[in-house]
Design an enzyme around this catalytic site. Structure first.
Site, short mmCIF file in Angstrom:
data_model
loop_
_atom_site.label_atom_id
_atom_site.label_comp_id
_atom_site.label_asym_id
_atom_site.label_seq_id
_atom_site.Cartn_x
_atom_site.Cartn_y
_atom_site.Cartn_z
N GLU A 123 -2.58 5.94 -10.76
CA GLU A 123 -1.95 4.89 -11.56
C GLU A 123 -2.58 4.85 -12.95
O GLU A 123 -3.78 5.08 -13.11
CB GLU A 123 -2.15 3.51 -10.91
N GLU A 191 7.57 2.04 -12.26
CA GLU A 191 7.71 0.91 -11.32
C GLU A 191 8.00 -0.39 -12.05
O GLU A 191 7.28 -0.77 -12.99
CB GLU A 191 6.42 0.77 -10.47
O1 KIV Z 1 1.76 2.92 -2.92
C1 KIV Z 1 2.98 3.10 -3.03
O2 KIV Z 1 3.75 3.05 -2.08
C2 KIV Z 1 3.50 3.37 -4.37
C3 KIV Z 1 4.98 3.34 -4.54
C4 KIV Z 1 5.44 1.94 -4.61
C5 KIV Z 1 5.44 4.14 -5.70
O3 KIV Z 1 2.75 3.55 -5.28
#
Ligand code: KIV
Length: 296
Positions: A123, A191
């Protein structure tokens, strides 16, 4: 000459990227165990993310912060076992890529070496994060980026809400996606951002964008498996389409079982074994006789 079957052909990173050029949608989903991975794989899904959403939908945490490297490796391995064709991406949990690049690259390598994943996801797009992406790519570890709402920043944001509704924030997200592409990610998750912002990013990037709560213009879509099958009967964000109410289906089955056992309806002879060979006749006769004597 037989044509390769889309459903069973091994989906590599070049295969996923070529879909953008061919204007074919990429379909991704999360999975955290063998049986679910097997089902989604057989349905022909392109990419399985072993997301750190694991913490919330499987382990019962309030957010993704407590998820550990050990949790992620443990859950990624069975997903890889089940995935003969889908590309498996492991999600790096909070604080597994926040200290030195050396430690972060080592943690990322565990997803490939110990769990068998083909790539990792991280991220954010801070300057430090971009340097890390470069270090990961240098170590032959393919990386997926993730911008917009990044759930590991939950305490920083205060709550989960749509990002990029104001011009400054929208421009920052576009810039983050461009910087990640430059740093070497093979794809980026968008997202919870307005669909217009997702469209701008998708048009600017050569690599595919995969949206979750980012509207229809992305090159692909991803949803959390447990959300789309309706595992929880609690709150779901606006962007989730529930394709089945599995909570209701499972509850009906378990209530039926409870009822049958309490009423002595299960198991009946259809679900029981018997000795037809006659080998137990003597034992049964003796026991019946003993019971008869006891009654007298
Ligand atoms: O952890 C997860 O499932 C994610 C998705 C929402 C993209 O990062």
């Amino acid at each position: 000459m037989s044509m390769p079957n889309e459903k069973t052909q091994k989906k590599t990173i070049p295969f996923i990227q070529a879909k953008k050029e061919k204007k074919e949608k990429i379909v991704a989903i999360t999975a955290y165990d063998f049986p679910v991975a097997k089902i989604v794989e057989q349905c022909g899904i392109d990419l399985i993310l072993v997301g750190d959403s694991l913490g919330m939908v499987v382990l019962g945490y309030e957010n993704t912060i407590p998820v550990t490297m050990e949790d992620m490796i443990h859950h990624t391995r069975p997903v890889v076992f089940a995935s003969k064709s889908a590309l498996v991406v492991g999600d790096m949990p909070y604080f597994s890529f926040h200290l030195s690049n050396e430690e972060s690259v080592y943690n990322a390598s565990r997803f490939l070496k110990e769990a068998g994943a083909s790539a990792v996801k991280i991220e954010g797009a801070s300057k430090k994060r971009l340097k890390l992406v470069e270090a990961l790519v240098e170590a032959e570890i393919p990386v997926m980026g993730h911008v917009g709402l990044t759930p590991q920043s939950v305490y920083h944001f205060g709550q989960f809400k749509v990002k990029g509704k104001e011009i400054d924030e929208a421009e920052n997200i576009v810039q983050d996606a461009l910087s990640l592409e430059k740093a070497g990610v093979f794809s980026v998750i968008l997202e919870c951002i307005p669909m217009e912002v997702a469209r701008i990013i998708t048009e600017k990037l050569k690599i595919p964008t995969i949206g979750i709560g980012a509207g229809p213009y992305c090159d692909g879509q991803i949803l959390v498996f447990h959300d789309l099958v309706g595992f929880s009967n609690g709150y779901l964000p606006k962007f989730v389409k529930k394709y089945v109410d599995i909570h209701e289906v499972i509850s009906r089955a378990v209530n039926g079982y409870i009822d049958d056992v309490k009423k002595g309806k299960f198991p009946d002879s259809n679900y029981s074994y018997n000795s037809k060979s006659g080998k137990l006749d003597e034992l049964i006769k003796n026991e019946d006789q003993k019971r008869g004597k006891e009654k007298k």
